[in-house]
Design a protein around this motif. Structure first.
Motif, PDB file in Angstrom:
ATOM      1  N   HIS A   1       0.717  -1.041  -0.160  1.00 35.68           N
ATOM      2  CA  HIS A   1       0.158   0.106   0.386  1.00 35.68           C
ATOM      3  C   HIS A   1       0.572   1.341  -0.291  1.00 35.68           C
ATOM      4  O   HIS A   1       0.318   1.856  -1.062  1.00 35.68           O
ATOM      5  CB  HIS A   1      -0.899   0.484   1.141  1.00 35.68           C
ATOM      6  N   ASP A   2       1.756   1.495   0.744  1.00 34.39           N
ATOM      7  CA  ASP A   2       2.664   2.280   0.967  1.00 34.39           C
ATOM      8  C   ASP A   2       3.258   2.428  -0.216  1.00 34.39           C
ATOM      9  O   ASP A   2       3.688   3.869  -0.703  1.00 34.39           O
ATOM     10  CB  ASP A   2       4.008   2.316   2.220  1.00 34.39           C
ATOM     11  N   ARG A   3       4.134   1.654  -1.039  1.00 34.04           N
ATOM     12  CA  ARG A   3       4.715   1.762  -1.879  1.00 34.04           C
ATOM     13  C   ARG A   3       3.620   1.916  -3.326  1.00 34.04           C
ATOM     14  O   ARG A   3       4.377   3.365  -3.733  1.00 34.04           O
ATOM     15  CB  ARG A   3       5.945   0.415  -2.819  1.00 34.04           C
ATOM     16  N   VAL A   4       3.443   1.107  -3.176  1.00 35.04           N
ATOM     17  CA  VAL A   4       2.076   1.813  -4.753  1.00 35.04           C
ATOM     18  C   VAL A   4       2.015   3.593  -4.083  1.00 35.04           C
ATOM     19  O   VAL A   4       1.781   4.008  -5.148  1.00 35.04           O
ATOM     20  CB  VAL A   4       0.538   1.269  -4.208  1.00 35.04           C
ATOM     21  N   GLY A   5       1.382   3.492  -3.343  1.00 30.45           N
ATOM     22  CA  GLY A   5       1.130   5.216  -2.998  1.00 30.45           C
ATOM     23  C   GLY A   5       1.608   6.584  -3.034  1.00 30.45           C
ATOM     24  O   GLY A   5       1.725   7.264  -3.445  1.00 30.45           O
ATOM     25  N   GLU A   6       3.029   6.106  -2.834  1.00 27.66           N
ATOM     26  CA  GLU A   6       4.504   6.751  -2.764  1.00 27.66           C
ATOM     27  C   GLU A   6       4.435   7.128  -4.770  1.00 27.66           C
ATOM     28  O   GLU A   6       4.213   7.836  -4.672  1.00 27.66           O
ATOM     29  CB  GLU A   6       5.657   6.233  -2.460  1.00 27.66           C
ATOM     30  N   ARG A   7       4.375   6.190  -5.650  1.00 26.22           N
ATOM     31  CA  ARG A   7       4.341   6.405  -6.809  1.00 26.22           C
ATOM     32  C   ARG A   7       3.031   6.568  -7.501  1.00 26.22           C
ATOM     33  O   ARG A   7       3.729   7.377  -8.228  1.00 26.22           O
ATOM     34  CB  ARG A   7       4.317   4.889  -7.566  1.00 26.22           C
TER      35      ARG A   7
ATOM     36  N   CYS B   1      -3.443   6.915  -1.897  1.00 28.18           N
ATOM     37  CA  CYS B   1      -3.826   5.718  -0.910  1.00 28.18           C
ATOM     38  C   CYS B   1      -5.281   5.376  -2.539  1.00 28.18           C
ATOM     39  O   CYS B   1      -5.764   5.976  -2.578  1.00 28.18           O
ATOM     40  CB  CYS B   1      -4.696   5.809  -0.072  1.00 28.18           C
ATOM     41  N   VAL B   2      -4.858   3.210  -2.328  1.00 23.13           N
ATOM     42  CA  VAL B   2      -6.186   2.991  -3.215  1.00 23.13           C
ATOM     43  C   VAL B   2      -7.016   2.668  -2.312  1.00 23.13           C
ATOM     44  O   VAL B   2      -6.557   1.978  -1.761  1.00 23.13           O
ATOM     45  CB  VAL B   2      -5.298   1.646  -3.432  1.00 23.13           C
ATOM     46  N   THR B   3      -7.983   3.145  -2.835  1.00 21.34           N
ATOM     47  CA  THR B   3      -9.811   2.356  -1.817  1.00 21.34           C
ATOM     48  C   THR B   3     -10.377   1.519  -2.968  1.00 21.34           C
ATOM     49  O   THR B   3     -10.217   1.005  -4.123  1.00 21.34           O
ATOM     50  CB  THR B   3     -10.317   3.094  -2.076  1.00 21.34           C
ATOM     51  N   SER B   4     -11.349   0.924  -2.217  1.00 22.62           N
ATOM     52  CA  SER B   4     -12.606  -0.323  -2.820  1.00 22.62           C
ATOM     53  C   SER B   4     -13.109   0.442  -3.716  1.00 22.62           C
ATOM     54  O   SER B   4     -14.637   0.118  -3.344  1.00 22.62           O
ATOM     55  CB  SER B   4     -12.705  -1.407  -1.705  1.00 22.62           C
ATOM     56  N   GLY B   5     -13.072   1.538  -4.789  1.00 26.07           N
ATOM     57  CA  GLY B   5     -14.271   2.043  -5.020  1.00 26.07           C
ATOM     58  C   GLY B   5     -14.372   3.435  -4.682  1.00 26.07           C
ATOM     59  O   GLY B   5     -13.752   3.968  -4.031  1.00 26.07           O
ATOM     60  N   ALA B   6     -14.173   4.149  -5.463  1.00 24.93           N
ATOM     61  CA  ALA B   6     -15.098   5.747  -5.256  1.00 24.93           C
ATOM     62  C   ALA B   6     -15.735   5.797  -3.995  1.00 24.93           C
ATOM     63  O   ALA B   6     -16.131   7.017  -3.496  1.00 24.93           O
ATOM     64  CB  ALA B   6     -15.239   6.304  -6.697  1.00 24.93           C
TER      65      ALA B   6
ATOM     66  N   SER C   1     -11.472  -1.285  -7.240  1.00 26.23           N
ATOM     67  CA  SER C   1     -10.733   0.012  -6.401  1.00 26.23           C
ATOM     68  C   SER C   1     -11.072   1.791  -6.964  1.00 26.23           C
ATOM     69  O   SER C   1     -12.412   2.085  -8.051  1.00 26.23           O
ATOM     70  CB  SER C   1      -9.334  -0.426  -8.088  1.00 26.23           C
ATOM     71  N   GLY C   2     -10.674   1.839  -6.226  1.00 19.97           N
ATOM     72  CA  GLY C   2     -10.811   3.542  -6.138  1.00 19.97           C
ATOM     73  C   GLY C   2      -9.239   4.339  -5.924  1.00 19.97           C
ATOM     74  O   GLY C   2      -8.635   3.570  -5.015  1.00 19.97           O
ATOM     75  N   LEU C   3      -9.492   5.772  -6.166  1.00 22.17           N
ATOM     76  CA  LEU C   3      -8.051   6.573  -6.123  1.00 22.17           C
ATOM     77  C   LEU C   3      -8.275   7.427  -4.902  1.00 22.17           C
ATOM     78  O   LEU C   3      -9.711   8.150  -5.565  1.00 22.17           O
ATOM     79  CB  LEU C   3      -7.801   6.799  -6.849  1.00 22.17           C
ATOM     80  N   VAL C   4      -7.659   7.805  -4.010  1.00 18.28           N
ATOM     81  CA  VAL C   4      -7.333   9.184  -3.025  1.00 18.28           C
ATOM     82  C   VAL C   4      -5.842   9.191  -3.410  1.00 18.28           C
ATOM     83  O   VAL C   4      -5.831   9.374  -2.971  1.00 18.28           O
ATOM     84  CB  VAL C   4      -8.234   8.948  -1.877  1.00 18.28           C
ATOM     85  N   LEU C   5      -6.928  10.988  -3.661  1.00 19.54           N
ATOM     86  CA  LEU C   5      -4.964  11.502  -4.035  1.00 19.54           C
ATOM     87  C   LEU C   5      -5.222  13.275  -3.396  1.00 19.54           C
ATOM     88  O   LEU C   5      -5.853  14.033  -2.734  1.00 19.54           O
ATOM     89  CB  LEU C   5      -4.615  12.200  -5.573  1.00 19.54           C
ATOM     90  N   GLY C   6      -4.250  13.667  -2.806  1.00 17.10           N
ATOM     91  CA  GLY C   6      -4.029  15.195  -2.205  1.00 17.10           C
ATOM     92  C   GLY C   6      -2.970  15.168  -1.018  1.00 17.10           C
ATOM     93  O   GLY C   6      -2.132  14.783  -0.669  1.00 17.10           O
ATOM     94  N   LYS C   7      -3.706  15.696  -0.070  1.00 14.01           N
ATOM     95  CA  LYS C   7      -2.728  16.341   1.368  1.00 14.01           C
ATOM     96  C   LYS C   7      -2.149  14.782   2.505  1.00 14.01           C
ATOM     97  O   LYS C   7      -3.123  13.836   2.220  1.00 14.01           O
ATOM     98  CB  LYS C   7      -2.905  17.390   2.213  1.00 14.01           C
ATOM     99  N   ARG C   8      -0.864  15.219   2.484  1.00 14.46           N
ATOM    100  CA  ARG C   8      -0.493  13.762   3.069  1.00 14.46           C
ATOM    101  C   ARG C   8      -1.419  13.846   4.373  1.00 14.46           C
ATOM    102  O   ARG C   8      -1.413  12.362   5.211  1.00 14.46           O
ATOM    103  CB  ARG C   8       0.971  14.186   3.542  1.00 14.46           C
TER     104      ARG C   8
ATOM    105  N   ILE D   1      -4.755  14.304   5.286  1.00 16.07           N
ATOM    106  CA  ILE D   1      -5.978  13.162   4.718  1.00 16.07           C
ATOM    107  C   ILE D   1      -5.625  11.898   4.760  1.00 16.07           C
ATOM    108  O   ILE D   1      -5.828  10.711   4.546  1.00 16.07           O
ATOM    109  CB  ILE D   1      -6.434  13.903   4.100  1.00 16.07           C
ATOM    110  N   VAL D   2      -4.654  11.999   3.671  1.00 16.35           N
ATOM    111  CA  VAL D   2      -4.137  10.378   3.245  1.00 16.35           C
ATOM    112  C   VAL D   2      -3.834   9.642   4.120  1.00 16.35           C
ATOM    113  O   VAL D   2      -4.254   8.137   3.790  1.00 16.35           O
ATOM    114  CB  VAL D   2      -3.279  10.605   1.553  1.00 16.35           C
TER     115      VAL D   2
END
Length: 394
Positions: A47-53, A64-69, A222-229, A231-232
């Motif tokens: 999770h951490d490595r994928v989130g960093e990339r 971070c990756v989530t289970s849908g939006a 899958s879903g995706l959250v992007l933004g400030k550290r 909140i992620v």
């Protein structure tokens, strides 16, 4: 051709709907998921490595990756409502524009927060934010814009309030929680790919949410959250495999690797050429229906989700002999099974969306439409009955 259990495949001329399977994954995504399925891993580390990339690829502080939006809405709201491992306060509020209330309200209310509605005025918004709600949830897309303030105004008003706290220790240059965090749901707002950084890195929202299985063409679950550290990081703490509100919103190693591959694939595409190919399909549909008795076909813009491409809007005149629901059902019951759209068009029209069309399928859709529309006007048969709606109408 049939799928297992006799479920027929669908030619999707509607949209990236969950009920139709979202979108189709390119080979690189399937390969990444297959490789991920072949190994055990330390899932939190992955999770951490994928989130960093993903953060680097999308020009954000964190990801971070989530289970849908919908799960992403719950996790981001939870991150604003309360700290992980603590009971959520009973009086938490989430501000939304009344015109943006929708079926995904439940994802925010899972935290116990109460939704507070505001109208499209600066004064009303400011009055609601002064109460220091947990967050403001804003939905992107042309169909949500009419009765809401632009996101630029929303962020500006929210930032007028004093911050809630300092930046996390040990993270120089990174921002901490503001007085009222702004969360943007942009689940279907790709294209354009610039949505990945526009709302956060450019406009200053705290988080933006995407579906992994729509325009990104990743795993549907899958879903995706992007933004400030800040909140992620809280999203990750609230999520599986931790025993928090997101424990049931599990993300597997296959989805983690698949969504990363999907974002990579998306960023490699020539978006200008892709959008041009969509317009070519729309042009072929309109040209092919020109002269067919009882219908008027024209270009609609933008798409039903507000994406920057056209779609063909086919209006049924009374002389066609068809009702809209009857034609939708006839296309759905045909061979091949075809789904068309009805969202954002008049009651006597259907919409044909090129985004989910595979090469050659646009001609199959056109042929089926011409064939059905000719059944009545050539005197050979009447239109199909209009009982239930097909998935293209959901």
């Amino acid at each position: 051709m049939t799928h297992p259990f006799g479920v027929r495949p669908v030619i999707n001329a509607s949209a990236t709907l969950t009920a139709l399977g979202g979108s189709l994954m390119p080979p690189s995504v399937l390969k990444a998921m297959t490789e991920g399925a072949a190994h055990f891993v330390d899932l939190p580390e992955l999770h951490d490595r994928v989130g960093e990339r993903l953060a680097t690829l999308t020009r954000n502080e964190a990801a971070c990756v989530t289970s849908g939006a919908a799960a992403a809405i719950t996790l981001t709201v939870a991150s604003c409502v309360g700290e992980p491992a603590q009971a959520f306060p009973a009086d938490a509020e989430v501000v939304m524009f009344a015109g943006q209330r929708n079926g995904y309200d439940y994802a925010a209310r899972l935290t116990g927060a109460r939704i507070v509605e505001v109208g499209p005025s600066i004064e009303e918004l400011r009055a609601a934010l002064v109460r220091r709600p947990a967050c403001l949830l804003w939905f992107a897309g042309a169909h949500y814009a009419a009765d809401a303030l632009p996101i630029e105004d929303v962020i500006r008003v929210a930032r007028e309030l004093a911050p809630a706290g300092p930046a996390p220790a040990g993270t120089p240059g990174l921002t901490g929680p503001p007085a009222v965090p702004v969360i943007v749901d942009a689940a279907a707002q790709i294209p354009p790919v610039s949505s990945l950084w526009r709302f956060t890195a450019e406009l200053g929202a705290d988080a933006v949410i995407f579906s992994g299985g729509k325009g990104l063409r990743g795993p549907q679950s899958s879903g995706l959250v992007l933004g400030k550290r800040w909140i992620v990081d809280r999203c990750r703490a609230h999520a599986s495999p931790n025993q928090q509100i997101g424990r049931g919103m599990k993300v597997g190693k296959e989805e983690l690797l698949g969504l990363y591959a999907a974002v990579e694939w998306t960023l490699e595409q020539d978006e200008e050429a892709l959008l041009a190919s969509y317009e070519q399909i729309v042009d072929r549909w309109i040209a092919g229906l020109r002269g067919v008795p009882g219908v008027v076909a024209e270009r609609g813009y933008p798409s039903e989700a507000g994406q920057p491409h056209g779609r063909a809007v086919v209006r049924l005149l009374t002389t066609s002999g068809w009702t809209r629901d009857g034609l939708v059902r006839a296309l759905w019951d045909g061979d091949p099974r075809i789904a068309v759209g009805v969202f954002g068009v008049p009651d006597d029209a259907i919409a044909l969306n090129p985004q989910t069309i595979e090469p050659g399928e646009d001609l199959v859709v056109l042929d089926a439409l011409v064939r059905h529309l000719s059944r009545f006007t050539d005197g050979t048969a009447g239109p199909a009955p209009t009982p239930a709606r097909g998935p293209g109408q959901q």
